[in-house]
Design an enzyme around this catalytic site. Structure first.
Site, PDB file in Angstrom:
ATOM      1  N   CYS A 162       0.900  -1.105   0.013  1.00  0.00           N
ATOM      2  CA  CYS A 162       0.042   0.074   0.036  1.00  0.00           C
ATOM      3  C   CYS A 162       0.936   1.167  -0.050  1.00  0.00           C
ATOM      4  O   CYS A 162       1.857   1.381   0.955  1.00  0.00           O
ATOM      5  CB  CYS A 162      -0.978  -0.220   1.508  1.00  0.00           C
ATOM      6  N   HIS A 220      -4.050  -0.580  -6.091  1.00  0.00           N
ATOM      7  CA  HIS A 220      -4.230  -1.836  -6.921  1.00  0.00           C
ATOM      8  C   HIS A 220      -4.537  -1.477  -8.449  1.00  0.00           C
ATOM      9  O   HIS A 220      -4.163  -2.044  -9.364  1.00  0.00           O
ATOM     10  CB  HIS A 220      -5.496  -2.686  -6.383  1.00  0.00           C
ATOM     11  N   GLU A 221      -5.343  -0.271  -8.715  1.00  0.00           N
ATOM     12  CA  GLU A 221      -5.785   0.010 -10.039  1.00  0.00           C
ATOM     13  C   GLU A 221      -4.404   0.478 -10.695  1.00  0.00           C
ATOM     14  O   GLU A 221      -4.430   0.083 -12.034  1.00  0.00           O
ATOM     15  CB  GLU A 221      -6.662   1.264  -9.779  1.00  0.00           C
ATOM     16  N   ASP A 278      -0.147  -5.960   0.288  1.00  0.00           N
ATOM     17  CA  ASP A 278      -1.505  -6.371  -0.280  1.00  0.00           C
ATOM     18  C   ASP A 278      -1.017  -7.397  -1.001  1.00  0.00           C
ATOM     19  O   ASP A 278      -0.135  -7.669  -1.812  1.00  0.00           O
ATOM     20  CB  ASP A 278      -1.808  -5.120  -1.299  1.00  0.00           C
ATOM     21  N   GLU A 287       7.934 -14.661 -21.889  1.00  0.00           N
ATOM     22  CA  GLU A 287       8.433 -15.640 -21.100  1.00  0.00           C
ATOM     23  C   GLU A 287       7.844 -16.009 -19.704  1.00  0.00           C
ATOM     24  O   GLU A 287       8.178 -15.010 -18.962  1.00  0.00           O
ATOM     25  CB  GLU A 287       9.997 -16.005 -21.355  1.00  0.00           C
TER      26      GLU A 287
END
Length: 155
Positions: free
Chosen positions: A53, A94-95, A60, A76
């Site tokens: 975070c 997260h976004e 997270d 790969e």
């Protein structure tokens, strides 16, 4: 084949793995698509993703799912694993993480189509599941990406 570079791949088969603990897109490697005449999906499921975070510094945890239709190149998988590991000490929402991964993979491979889905575990009672996609500019895949974005259901 240990220690031998294969078609420009330096990580696969090297017999040694160095983990990078700070975000590094240069870890990513790709190889030639042996079936560029075919449209086919490649799904990569990465259930042990971690990042930090950016506000609290707390970890997270989540699953990253990457679906793509390759054009001339494929990612790969060992390099992808090490690249995703490099987020371990990286602070991003997260976004942001999902969009960074998408952009790095587009830069690496220029796939016909790609989508990146994040399924993050709850923090503060809220699960966040961001979705981002891309279709090659000026092709029917660009319209496909727009249609898919408008109709996607993330469970």
């Amino acid at each position: 084949m240990l220690g031998k570079e294969i078609d420009g791949l330096s990580l696969l088969g090297s017999g040694h793995t160095d983990y990078v603990f700070d975000y590094d897109p240069d870890i990513l490697e790709c190889f030639d698509n042996k079936h560029p005449e075919n449209n086919y999906f490649v799904r990569l499921n990465c259930p042990e993703f971690t990042s930090l975070c950016p506000i609290t510094g707390q970890p997270d945890f989540g699953t990253i799912i990457i679906n793509y239709i390759p054009d001339k190149k494929l990612v790969e998988s060992k390099s992808l694993k090490l690249y995703l590991f490099s987020f371990r000490n990286h602070g991003s929402f997260h976004e942001d993480v999902i969009n960074i991964i998408l952009k790095d993979l587009v830069t690496l491979m220029d796939p016909r189509y790609i989508e990146v889905i994040g399924k993050f575990t709850p923090r503060g009672g809220i699960s966040i599941h961001p979705y981002s996609n891309y279709g090659q500019k000026g092709t029917s895949w660009e319209q496909f990406a727009e249609q898919r974005l408008l109709s996607v259901k993330i469970d």
